[in-house]
Design a protein around this motif. Structure first.
Motif, PDB file in Angstrom:
ATOM      1  N   ASP A 229       0.588  -1.508  -0.207  1.00 41.45           N
ATOM      2  CA  ASP A 229      -0.265   0.054   0.026  1.00 41.45           C
ATOM      3  C   ASP A 229       0.912   1.081   0.042  1.00 41.45           C
ATOM      4  O   ASP A 229       0.828   2.050   1.514  1.00 41.45           O
ATOM      5  CB  ASP A 229      -0.861  -0.285   1.691  1.00 41.45           C
ATOM      6  N   ASP A 232      -0.748   4.845   1.206  1.00 39.07           N
ATOM      7  CA  ASP A 232      -1.694   4.197   2.133  1.00 39.07           C
ATOM      8  C   ASP A 232      -2.310   4.189   1.736  1.00 39.07           C
ATOM      9  O   ASP A 232      -2.781   5.816   2.002  1.00 39.07           O
ATOM     10  CB  ASP A 232      -0.861   4.882   3.111  1.00 39.07           C
ATOM     11  N   ASP A 234      -5.770   3.493   1.865  1.00 41.59           N
ATOM     12  CA  ASP A 234      -6.616   2.858   2.943  1.00 41.59           C
ATOM     13  C   ASP A 234      -6.139   3.988   3.513  1.00 41.59           C
ATOM     14  O   ASP A 234      -6.945   4.521   5.211  1.00 41.59           O
ATOM     15  CB  ASP A 234      -5.909   1.552   3.352  1.00 41.59           C
ATOM     16  N   ASP A 236      -4.234   4.462   7.166  1.00 46.20           N
ATOM     17  CA  ASP A 236      -3.949   3.288   8.593  1.00 46.20           C
ATOM     18  C   ASP A 236      -2.956   4.360   8.736  1.00 46.20           C
ATOM     19  O   ASP A 236      -2.181   3.644  10.127  1.00 46.20           O
ATOM     20  CB  ASP A 236      -4.345   2.080   8.237  1.00 46.20           C
ATOM     21  N   ILE A 238       0.107   2.897   7.389  1.00 47.87           N
ATOM     22  CA  ILE A 238       1.004   2.326   7.101  1.00 47.87           C
ATOM     23  C   ILE A 238       1.420   1.890   5.613  1.00 47.87           C
ATOM     24  O   ILE A 238      -0.009   2.107   5.190  1.00 47.87           O
ATOM     25  CB  ILE A 238       0.885   0.950   8.113  1.00 47.87           C
ATOM     26  N   SER A 239       2.519   1.643   5.155  1.00 47.87           N
ATOM     27  CA  SER A 239       2.096   1.777   3.415  1.00 47.87           C
ATOM     28  C   SER A 239       2.677   0.158   2.678  1.00 47.87           C
ATOM     29  O   SER A 239       1.454  -0.445   3.492  1.00 47.87           O
ATOM     30  CB  SER A 239       3.369   3.022   2.882  1.00 47.87           C
TER      31      SER A 239
HETATM   32 CA   LIG Z   1      -2.011   1.525   5.064  1.00 46.56          CA
END
Ligand SMILES: [Ca+2]
Ligand code: HEC
Ligand code: HEC
Ligand SMILES: [Ca+2]
Ligand SMILES: [Ca+2]
Length: 464
Positions: A229, A232, A234, A236, A238-239
């Motif tokens: 991701d 990122d 989404d 959150d 966190i990639s």
């Molecule tokens: Ca993410």
């Protein structure tokens, strides 16, 4: 008759109800679809051992033939090589770090970290590079020193340098008033055989455990890439990014899985690389001795390789087929609460609990439900952990999510073992406190936990 039918109906309705109930329970839990078999961390390959040799067993579901090859390979992994010429097990050096695989991967676990000045018997090594990239996009070797600092040499050749150890300490406070002292090691190079050029970037790496690697290799590429991701999307925090590295067998870029920055694509290449760089053993995969400067070192170049492909294959087979030890205490309430906290803090955003493996040439590794707690992807872990040295697509702050299976047995297998890439953390708690960057959120929430909750999380991790 009528009564009987209705009783059966009632029974089957109840049964369906129970099954549905269970299924919906499972669905409510993020990231874990199935709790029942997590004790079998490595699926059918799992061994039940929690002693000092817990990492050293072959796959539990091995055929007799597999087990036989494994034990031949076991001897090679612990074999101490000597300097050429020798009929067998020669070819060590001219430059090297240790003379056997096992001396760094103690009992198939982590290495020992030096805690005293001048300690040379460790499983820790320093990677080196200068700005720029090599031909294949990997780290750019340092003229005269290459990509790794060898601190030992055979008679008549000088080690490249020595490493000096110092440490700095820091106090971390929890919201509940408790605090912990964490230490950071600082390594400096001394006594180098020629002056180091300016602008050398360094990265300390401790020897990681080597069990369960065939299962990690058997996770399909698509399952790993599905968790990327990079931007990122989404949201959150966190990639997660795959490392793409040069495959010496494939002769092209392939997905990196092994090493603290996922700089190595397979157990085969990692084993050949280790033989070459850590022990000075040439093979068809890495035919040149790992010495980049000294003239009497270059003379060490042999026409025949130090080790045959069959040896490299056996070393690779060995680490592929070391079994994962079973999780413990899974039915205890502290385990369950600890795991719930692990999921709530989104540790699982990187430490992906489970996969089903795809097919592997070692058929015992195929189609296993496993619990490695890693996504095998790179994450920005902040300035505290940064080595500021790029490694293929990994930048100076990025590290591969460390697998957490077998974690609780680390210091039973090697009481001197420590955590994180450079072994700075003496405890699991310290390792968590070093997390930053994409894990900043998780660590902030960790610091806000009550003492009891922290203990439950640690109880869970120590049971893996
Ligand atoms: Ca993410
Ligand atoms: C001088 C110490 C040392 C010796 C000797 C050594 N290793 Fe390692 N090993 C390491 C370090 C350090 C790493 C991590 C490297 C990195 O992050 O780039 C590693 C990583 C590995 C990995 C990848 C593990 C993982 O989970 O990513 C494998 C497999 C491995 N070594 C196998 C071997 C084999 C086989 C030998 C013998 C031929 C060997 N090693 C010898 C220090 C050593
Ligand atoms: C953003 C991704 C990410 C998150 C979120 C994350 N971790 Fe990690 N974790 C990593 C990476 C990457 C490493 C390896 C770092 C290094 O060695 O420098 C690691 C290492 C560890 C280690 C040390 C493992 C070893 O082999 O030495 C432990 C223990 C750990 N994490 C536990 C946790 C816990 C508990 C949480 C939640 C509070 C958590 N992690 C959240 C990515 C993450
Ligand atoms: Ca050699
Ligand atoms: Ca070198």
């Amino acid at each position: 008759m009528y009564q009987q039918i209705s009783r059966w109906k009632l029974f089957s309705i109840l049964l369906v109800g129970i099954i549905l109930g269970l299924t919906s329970c499972k669905k409510d839990e993020p990231n874990i679809e199935d709790n029942s078999n997590e004790i079998l961390a490595g699926g059918a390959t799992t061994v039940f051992s929690s002693g000092a040799d817990a990492y050293s067993f072959p796959l539990a579901n091995f055929s007799p033939e597999g087990a036989r090859i494994h034990s031949t390979a076991d001897r090679l992994f612990s074999q101490q090589y000597i300097s050429a010429p020798a009929d067998k097990y020669g070819g060590l050096g001219p430059l090297f770090n240790q003379n056997s695989c096992l001396s760094c991967h103690v009992r198939d676990g982590r290495g020992t970290i030096p805690t005293t000045y001048g300690d040379n018997t460790t499983g820790l090594l320093m990677r080196l590079s200068i700005a720029g990239e090599n031909l294949h996009g990997g780290p750019n070797p340092v003229p005269g020193f290459g990509g790794q600092l060898q601190t030992k040499a055979i008679f008549g050749v000088e080690p490249e340098a020595q490493l000096d150890y110092a440490e700095v300490q820091e106090i971390v406070k929890y919201l509940d008033g408790n605090s912990v002292l964490i230490t950071k090691p600082i390594y400096t190079i001394s006594n180098s055989y020629i002056p180091l050029p300016s602008g050398v970037m360094t990265s300390m790496r401790q020897a990681p455990p080597v069990f369960g690697l065939g299962l990690l290799e058997a996770i399909s590429q698509s399952a790993i890439l599905a968790r990327e991701d990079i931007d990122d999307l989404d949201g959150d925090g966190i990639s997660g990014k795959a490392n793409w590295v040069w495959g010496v067998v494939e002769n092209k870029k392939v997905l990196g899985r092994f090493g603290w920055k996922a700089g190595n694509p397979s157990t085969l290449q990692q084993s050949a690389d280790a033989a070459n760089n850590d022990m000075g053993l040439t093979s068809s995969f890495f035919p040149k001795e790992s010495c980049d400067g000294q003239s009497n070192c270059v003379k060490g170049l042999q026409i025949e390789h130090d080790i045959q492909d069959s040896i490299v294959n056996l070393l690779s087979f060995y680490v592929q087929t070391l079994a994962v030890p079973a999780a413990r205490n899974t039915s205890q309430s502290d385990y369950k609460s600890g795991k719930a906290i692990f999921l709530k803090l989104n540790c699982s955003g990187c430490h992906t609990p489970s996969y089903v493996t795809s097919n592997h040439v070692v058929k015992e590794l195929s189609q296993q439900k496993i619990f490695p707690y890693t996504d095998l992807l790179l994450h920005d872990m902040g300035d505290g952990l940064a080595d500021n040295r790029p490694d293929n697509l990994a930048n100076g702050k990025e590290w591969r999510t460390a697998p957490l299976w077998g974690l609780g047995l680390t210091q039973i297998v090697n009481p001197k073992a420590r955590f994180l890439h450079d072994g700075r953390a003496k405890t699991i708690e310290e390792a968590i406190l070093w997390h930053g960057g994409e894990a900043e959120n998780a660590v902030m929430k960790f610091k806000e936990l009550t003492k009891k909750e922290r203990e439950q999380l640690l109880y869970f991790l120590k049971s893996l």
